[in-house]
Enzyme design. Structure first.
Site, PDB file in Angstrom:
ATOM      1  N   ASP A   1     -34.352  -3.103  10.036  1.00  0.00           N
ATOM      2  CA  ASP A   1     -33.747  -4.202  10.778  1.00  0.00           C
ATOM      3  C   ASP A   1     -32.405  -4.515  10.108  1.00  0.00           C
ATOM      4  O   ASP A   1     -32.182  -4.160   8.941  1.00  0.00           O
ATOM      5  CB  ASP A   1     -34.698  -5.407  10.709  1.00  0.00           C
ATOM      6  CG  ASP A   1     -34.055  -6.684  11.191  1.00  0.00           C
ATOM      7  OD1 ASP A   1     -33.518  -6.692  12.308  1.00  0.00           O
ATOM      8  OD2 ASP A   1     -34.096  -7.680  10.442  1.00  0.00           O
ATOM      9  N   LEU A   2     -31.528  -5.194  10.813  1.00  0.00           N
ATOM     10  CA  LEU A   2     -30.232  -5.552  10.228  1.00  0.00           C
ATOM     11  C   LEU A   2     -30.208  -6.986   9.695  1.00  0.00           C
ATOM     12  O   LEU A   2     -30.333  -7.213   8.505  1.00  0.00           O
ATOM     13  CB  LEU A   2     -29.105  -5.332  11.244  1.00  0.00           C
ATOM     14  CG  LEU A   2     -28.754  -3.875  11.555  1.00  0.00           C
ATOM     15  CD1 LEU A   2     -27.660  -3.798  12.614  1.00  0.00           C
ATOM     16  CD2 LEU A   2     -28.326  -3.130  10.293  1.00  0.00           C
ATOM     17  N   ASP A   3     -30.074  -7.964  10.588  1.00  0.00           N
ATOM     18  CA  ASP A   3     -29.921  -9.356  10.160  1.00  0.00           C
ATOM     19  C   ASP A   3     -31.143  -9.853   9.398  1.00  0.00           C
ATOM     20  O   ASP A   3     -32.280  -9.728   9.851  1.00  0.00           O
ATOM     21  CB  ASP A   3     -29.686 -10.241  11.378  1.00  0.00           C
ATOM     22  CG  ASP A   3     -28.376  -9.907  12.071  1.00  0.00           C
ATOM     23  OD1 ASP A   3     -27.321 -10.318  11.565  1.00  0.00           O
ATOM     24  OD2 ASP A   3     -28.418  -9.222  13.107  1.00  0.00           O
TER      25      ASP A   3
ATOM     26  N   THR B   1     -32.547  -2.777  15.676  1.00  0.00           N
ATOM     27  CA  THR B   1     -31.985  -4.120  15.686  1.00  0.00           C
ATOM     28  C   THR B   1     -32.021  -4.754  17.070  1.00  0.00           C
ATOM     29  O   THR B   1     -32.096  -4.056  18.086  1.00  0.00           O
ATOM     30  CB  THR B   1     -30.522  -4.077  15.182  1.00  0.00           C
ATOM     31  OG1 THR B   1     -29.951  -5.393  15.211  1.00  0.00           O
ATOM     32  CG2 THR B   1     -29.674  -3.154  16.029  1.00  0.00           C
ATOM     33  N   GLY B   2     -31.968  -6.063  17.089  1.00  0.00           N
ATOM     34  CA  GLY B   2     -31.831  -6.762  18.353  1.00  0.00           C
ATOM     35  C   GLY B   2     -30.397  -6.745  18.852  1.00  0.00           C
ATOM     36  O   GLY B   2     -30.130  -7.025  20.022  1.00  0.00           O
TER      37      GLY B   2
ATOM     38  N   LYS C   1     -39.262  -3.301  19.306  1.00  0.00           N
ATOM     39  CA  LYS C   1     -38.744  -2.337  18.337  1.00  0.00           C
ATOM     40  C   LYS C   1     -39.747  -1.211  18.050  1.00  0.00           C
ATOM     41  O   LYS C   1     -39.347  -0.059  17.845  1.00  0.00           O
ATOM     42  CB  LYS C   1     -38.378  -3.049  17.037  1.00  0.00           C
ATOM     43  CG  LYS C   1     -37.148  -3.929  17.125  1.00  0.00           C
ATOM     44  CD  LYS C   1     -36.796  -4.499  15.765  1.00  0.00           C
ATOM     45  CE  LYS C   1     -35.568  -5.392  15.824  1.00  0.00           C
ATOM     46  NZ  LYS C   1     -35.177  -5.896  14.487  1.00  0.00           N
TER      47      LYS C   1
ATOM     48  N   ASP D   1     -37.800  -9.012   8.988  1.00  0.00           N
ATOM     49  CA  ASP D   1     -37.918 -10.397   8.515  1.00  0.00           C
ATOM     50  C   ASP D   1     -38.244 -11.404   9.613  1.00  0.00           C
ATOM     51  O   ASP D   1     -38.701 -12.500   9.325  1.00  0.00           O
ATOM     52  CB  ASP D   1     -36.609 -10.832   7.845  1.00  0.00           C
ATOM     53  CG  ASP D   1     -35.503 -11.078   8.868  1.00  0.00           C
ATOM     54  OD1 ASP D   1     -35.203 -10.152   9.649  1.00  0.00           O
ATOM     55  OD2 ASP D   1     -34.948 -12.186   8.889  1.00  0.00           O
TER      56      ASP D   1
ATOM     57  N   ASN E   1     -39.110 -10.689  15.949  1.00  0.00           N
ATOM     58  CA  ASN E   1     -38.869  -9.489  16.747  1.00  0.00           C
ATOM     59  C   ASN E   1     -39.172  -8.206  15.964  1.00  0.00           C
ATOM     60  O   ASN E   1     -39.075  -7.112  16.513  1.00  0.00           O
ATOM     61  CB  ASN E   1     -37.437  -9.461  17.288  1.00  0.00           C
ATOM     62  CG  ASN E   1     -36.388  -9.463  16.197  1.00  0.00           C
ATOM     63  OD1 ASN E   1     -36.643  -9.816  15.046  1.00  0.00           O
ATOM     64  ND2 ASN E   1     -35.176  -9.069  16.550  1.00  0.00           N
TER      65      ASN E   1
END
Length: 268
Positions: A8-10, A42-43, A193, A216, A219
């Site tokens: 994931d990114l953020d 990622t979203g 995801k 985290d 999602n």
């Protein structure tokens, strides 16, 4: 044994400045050099995540819009998949903007975006300078978008999510975003995801047990559960920690992912 590392990114790979630190970049590239795969899940749309794909010199498929788009950037790939939200739903939600107390409503696809007003437009956030063609109108958005993004008041995120889930829960999935802004991301029902990461794993001939996933936020839940080894960040939501196999010792702002991966894969 080769691993697929789904990141994931953020709130996970990115630090508080929304950047990949030098250490995290170094460790992920080291993992790739040792034969493992790294795939971003990622979203975010691609235009808000392409810089990280390029920074890590990736060539793997990428998952955007919480699984709404699976593609290999800048390549023609016969397995590319994009889901969609019917445009009528977008305009139906837009009609409720005042009642839901939303700052903006935006609809996106792989190539572009549409937003109902430029009042809250942030060029850095959207990674673009808008023009009249980006206004969310029936005339401009003539096809079904991949994802819908709305921004409620910070203290109304859960309330708005509940209202929309009650109204559209049978056809849409509504998730909170892991970034600093109070964003709700909306995709077609069943799009998540985990579905995208599973498609990436199949393409790379990686078994489910050899998938490591880091996340985290809500999602990330299905992705963490799907992975053979799901890892929640130290700063993750409680629910994500509950469904994970392990939790990093450090937060995303302390290179928690890099610290964990370095030890887990013996990358010293």
């Amino acid at each position: 044994m080769k691993k697929l590392i789904a990141i994931d990114l953020d709130g996970t790979t990115l630090n508080a400045q929304s950047l990949i630190s030098n250490k995290t970049e170094h460790i992920l590239k080291k993992a790739i050099a040792q034969g493992h795969y790294v795939s971003i899940a990622t979203g975010r749309p691609y235009r808000l995540s392409h810089q990280f794909y390029q920074q890590l010199n990736l060539d793997t498929p990428m998952v955007n819009f919480n699984g709404g788009l699976v593609h290999i950037p800048d390549k023609v790939w016969d397995r590319e998949r994009a889901s969609s939200v019917h445009r009528d739903i977008v305009f139906d939600i837009l009609s409720q903007k005042s009642a839901l107390n939303l700052d903006f409503v935006a609809a996106e696809n792989k190539e572009t975006f549409f937003i109902d007003s430029f009042d809250y437009f942030d060029s850095a956030f959207f990674a673009a300078e808008p023009n009249e063609k980006n206004l969310l109108t029936v005339q401009n958005m003539t096809t079904n978008p991949t994802s819908l993004m709305i921004c409620p008041a910070k203290d109304r995120v859960d309330q708005v999510s509940e209202v929309l889930t009650k109204e559209y829960g049978k056809i849409l999935d509504i998730r909170t975003w892991g970034g600093a802004m109070p964003i709700l991301e909306i995709v077609a029902k069943g799009i998540q995801k985990a579905k995208g990461v599973a498609e990436v794993a199949d393409f790379l001939s990686i078994q489910q047990k050899d998938v490591i996933a880091f996340g985290d936020e809500h999602n990330d839940e299905e992705m963490i559960e799907y992975a053979g080894w799901g890892v929640a960040m130290n700063n993750a939501a409680d629910r994500i920690k509950e469904v994970s196999n392990d939790i990093t010792d450090k937060t995303n702002d302390e290179d928690g992912l890099a610290d964990y991966l370095e030890k887990y894969l013996n990358l010293n």
